[in-house]
Scaffold this motif. Structure first.
Motif, PDB file in Angstrom:
ATOM      1  N   ALA A   1       0.853  -1.183   0.000  1.00 22.69           N
ATOM      2  CA  ALA A   1       0.000   0.000   0.000  1.00 22.69           C
ATOM      3  C   ALA A   1       0.889   1.232   0.000  1.00 22.69           C
ATOM      4  CB  ALA A   1      -0.906  -0.017   1.223  1.00 22.69           C
TER       5      ALA A   1
ATOM      6  N   THR B   1      -6.729  -2.432  -0.106  1.00 21.68           N
ATOM      7  CA  THR B   1      -6.261  -1.631  -1.225  1.00 21.68           C
ATOM      8  C   THR B   1      -4.739  -1.600  -1.262  1.00 21.68           C
ATOM      9  OG1 THR B   1      -8.234  -0.239  -1.250  1.00 21.68           O
ATOM     10  CG2 THR B   1      -6.219   0.690  -2.200  1.00 21.68           C
ATOM     11  N   ALA B   2      -4.172  -2.001  -2.392  1.00 20.96           N
ATOM     12  CA  ALA B   2      -2.720  -2.074  -2.541  1.00 20.96           C
ATOM     13  C   ALA B   2      -2.384  -2.531  -3.952  1.00 20.96           C
ATOM     14  CB  ALA B   2      -2.120  -3.054  -1.533  1.00 20.96           C
TER      15      ALA B   2
END
Length: 121
Positions: free
Chosen positions: A40, A91-92
């Protein structure tokens, strides 16, 4: 020369699902342990999951246990990551990693270029 190519990333709402793929190509003799990592923004790259050469042994980060499933198709030199119940904190950029032996060279670690997963409403 060996290439690892990830696909399947994208934008998904919280609670949704995505399936990532990682295809290995080139003059491959054997593929041993494979894994997915993620990074991330502003954070270090972290392990998500690994899978043994036979696929019989898997390992997951605590943060994804019960939600993500790693698998592989050795006939197609491909690895998958099924991601369910996605959260914003997933999320990444997701990276494929594999320990690969090419004929006449030592076994070494390879990385894919990454695929972005964004979980947002």
């Amino acid at each position: 020369q060996v290439q690892l190519v990830e696909s399947g990333g994208g934008l998904v709402q919280p609670g949704g699902s995505l399936r990532l793929s990682c295809a290995a190509s080139g003059s491959i003799f054997s593929i041993y342990t494979m894994g997915w990592y993620r990074q991330a923004p502003g954070k270090q790259r972290e392990l998500v999951a690994t899978i043994s050469s036979s696929g019989s042994i898997t390992n997951y980060a605590d943060s994804v246990k019960g939600r993500f499933t790693i698998s592989r198709d050795n006939a197609k030199n491909t690895m998958f990551l099924q991601m369910n119940s996605l959260k914003p904190e997933d999320t990444a950029a997701y990276y494929c990693n594999a320990l690969i032996k090419i004929s006449d060279t030592p076994t070494r670690n390879y990385w894919g270029q990454g695929t972005q997963v964004t979980v947002s409403s």
